[in-house]
Design a protein around this motif. Structure first.
Motif, PDB file in Angstrom:
ATOM      1  N   ILE A   1     -11.138 -46.820 -75.723  1.00  0.00           N
ATOM      2  CA  ILE A   1     -10.590 -46.859 -74.366  1.00  0.00           C
ATOM      3  C   ILE A   1      -9.126 -46.450 -74.370  1.00  0.00           C
ATOM      4  O   ILE A   1      -8.661 -45.707 -73.503  1.00  0.00           O
ATOM      5  CB  ILE A   1     -10.766 -48.273 -73.756  1.00  0.00           C
ATOM      6  N   CYS A   2      -8.373 -46.959 -75.361  1.00  0.00           N
ATOM      7  CA  CYS A   2      -6.948 -46.612 -75.456  1.00  0.00           C
ATOM      8  C   CYS A   2      -6.756 -45.114 -75.649  1.00  0.00           C
ATOM      9  O   CYS A   2      -5.809 -44.520 -75.134  1.00  0.00           O
ATOM     10  CB  CYS A   2      -6.304 -47.370 -76.617  1.00  0.00           C
TER      11      CYS A   2
ATOM     12  N   MET B   1     -12.149 -51.021 -77.589  1.00  0.00           N
ATOM     13  CA  MET B   1     -10.757 -50.996 -77.131  1.00  0.00           C
ATOM     14  C   MET B   1     -10.027 -49.789 -77.709  1.00  0.00           C
ATOM     15  O   MET B   1      -9.227 -49.138 -77.019  1.00  0.00           O
ATOM     16  CB  MET B   1     -10.056 -52.283 -77.556  1.00  0.00           C
TER      17      MET B   1
ATOM     18  N   THR C   1      -5.039 -54.756 -77.842  1.00  0.00           N
ATOM     19  CA  THR C   1      -4.289 -53.518 -77.646  1.00  0.00           C
ATOM     20  C   THR C   1      -3.214 -53.362 -78.709  1.00  0.00           C
ATOM     21  O   THR C   1      -3.040 -52.285 -79.281  1.00  0.00           O
ATOM     22  CB  THR C   1      -3.643 -53.507 -76.250  1.00  0.00           C
TER      23      THR C   1
ATOM     24  N   ILE D   1     -11.534 -52.636 -67.950  1.00  0.00           N
ATOM     25  CA  ILE D   1     -11.678 -52.946 -69.374  1.00  0.00           C
ATOM     26  C   ILE D   1     -12.570 -54.149 -69.582  1.00  0.00           C
ATOM     27  O   ILE D   1     -13.458 -54.149 -70.441  1.00  0.00           O
ATOM     28  CB  ILE D   1     -10.297 -53.203 -70.017  1.00  0.00           C
ATOM     29  N   SER D   2     -12.344 -55.200 -68.785  1.00  0.00           N
ATOM     30  CA  SER D   2     -13.136 -56.422 -68.951  1.00  0.00           C
ATOM     31  C   SER D   2     -14.612 -56.166 -68.689  1.00  0.00           C
ATOM     32  O   SER D   2     -15.481 -56.743 -69.336  1.00  0.00           O
ATOM     33  CB  SER D   2     -12.613 -57.526 -68.024  1.00  0.00           C
TER      34      SER D   2
ATOM     35  N   VAL E   1      -4.984 -48.258 -67.682  1.00  0.00           N
ATOM     36  CA  VAL E   1      -6.323 -48.544 -67.157  1.00  0.00           C
ATOM     37  C   VAL E   1      -6.321 -49.991 -66.697  1.00  0.00           C
ATOM     38  O   VAL E   1      -5.684 -50.853 -67.322  1.00  0.00           O
ATOM     39  CB  VAL E   1      -7.413 -48.298 -68.233  1.00  0.00           C
TER      40      VAL E   1
ATOM     41  N   LEU F   1      -7.067 -59.170 -74.327  1.00  0.00           N
ATOM     42  CA  LEU F   1      -6.962 -57.711 -74.305  1.00  0.00           C
ATOM     43  C   LEU F   1      -5.602 -57.239 -74.820  1.00  0.00           C
ATOM     44  O   LEU F   1      -5.514 -56.220 -75.507  1.00  0.00           O
ATOM     45  CB  LEU F   1      -7.200 -57.188 -72.887  1.00  0.00           C
TER      46      LEU F   1
ATOM     47  N   LEU G   1     -16.029 -54.053 -71.716  1.00  0.00           N
ATOM     48  CA  LEU G   1     -16.107 -54.788 -72.973  1.00  0.00           C
ATOM     49  C   LEU G   1     -16.873 -56.103 -72.857  1.00  0.00           C
ATOM     50  O   LEU G   1     -16.788 -56.961 -73.725  1.00  0.00           O
ATOM     51  CB  LEU G   1     -14.698 -55.058 -73.513  1.00  0.00           C
TER      52      LEU G   1
ATOM     53  N   ARG H   1     -15.973 -54.986 -79.418  1.00  0.00           N
ATOM     54  CA  ARG H   1     -14.833 -54.982 -78.499  1.00  0.00           C
ATOM     55  C   ARG H   1     -13.632 -54.267 -79.104  1.00  0.00           C
ATOM     56  O   ARG H   1     -12.937 -53.519 -78.413  1.00  0.00           O
ATOM     57  CB  ARG H   1     -14.476 -56.418 -78.109  1.00  0.00           C
TER      58      ARG H   1
END
Length: 204
Positions: A148-149, A145, A185, A161-162, A156, A181, A165, A141
């Motif tokens: 994704i960032c 993350m 982050t 995201i949930s 987003v 999250l 992940l 995760r």
């Protein structure tokens, strides 16, 4: 002759019960994430299977692979052990077993940081492989993350995201997911800022 027959039957039954007990202990320890006991149980089972005693060989071969993936990810070593596990699996003819094939796919997803494939595999995991994979969830995760960032900036949605992940996203636990999250982050952004600062100093 009769004596030896009954003695043999007794020994066979004793070994069968012994393997069943160790297998049961393994599953309980795994459920409670007692990693040292999990390792001890699977080591004992492996030694018994080496003596050609029947049991759930494919299932526990898959667990050995997943355990090694966890150790390799946490301590950055284990390649030699994995080579031995795969050699042993080939000799036993269990490489094509669904549980073993699944574990090998998990290994590939972890090594390549493919969080999407990892959580898909966890949803479809056989036996207790999902529980074993749970040991790797935090790592996947956090790495996910970070990716994704980088990929979806500046924003987003939390639902995306949930889902990516592996959170079981529902309306009633949305607040909890958002809290987790947000923490991830912040940690990711701090890591990136530290990295950028270090790179700037090196350039100067």
């Amino acid at each position: 002759f009769v004596f030896f027959f009954f003695f043999f039957c007794f020994c066979f039954c004793f070994l069968f019960i012994y393997i069943s007990i160790i297998s049961f202990c393994f599953r309980i320890c795994l459920e409670y994430e007692d990693i040292p006991e999990v390792n001890q149980c699977q080591t004992q089972l492996h030694e018994l299977y080496n003596d050609d005693i029947s049991g759930c060989v494919p299932e526990f071969t898959a667990y050995r692979i997943l355990y090694n993936v966890y150790i390799s990810a946490k301590y950055r070593h284990g390649a030699n052990a994995m080579h031995g596990i795969l050699t042993d699996a080939c000799m036993r003819g269990v490489v094509s077993d669904p549980a073993v094939a699944h574990a090998l796919e998990v290994r590939e997803s972890v090594e390549s940081d493919d969080y999407h494939a990892f959580f898909r595999l966890q949803r479809d995991a056989p036996n207790m492989s999902s529980t074993m994979m749970g040991l790797l969830i935090d790592r996947m995760r956090h790495n996910g993350m970070r990716n994704i960032c980088k990929s979806f900036r500046p924003t987003v949605s939390i639902s995306i995201i949930s889902n990516l992940l592996g959170f079981q996203f529902q309306t009633e636990n949305q607040k909890k997911v958002k809290t987790v999250l947000d923490a991830m982050t912040e940690e990711t952004e701090e890591t990136e800022e530290t990295k950028e600062t270090k790179e700037t100093k090196e350039i100067k």
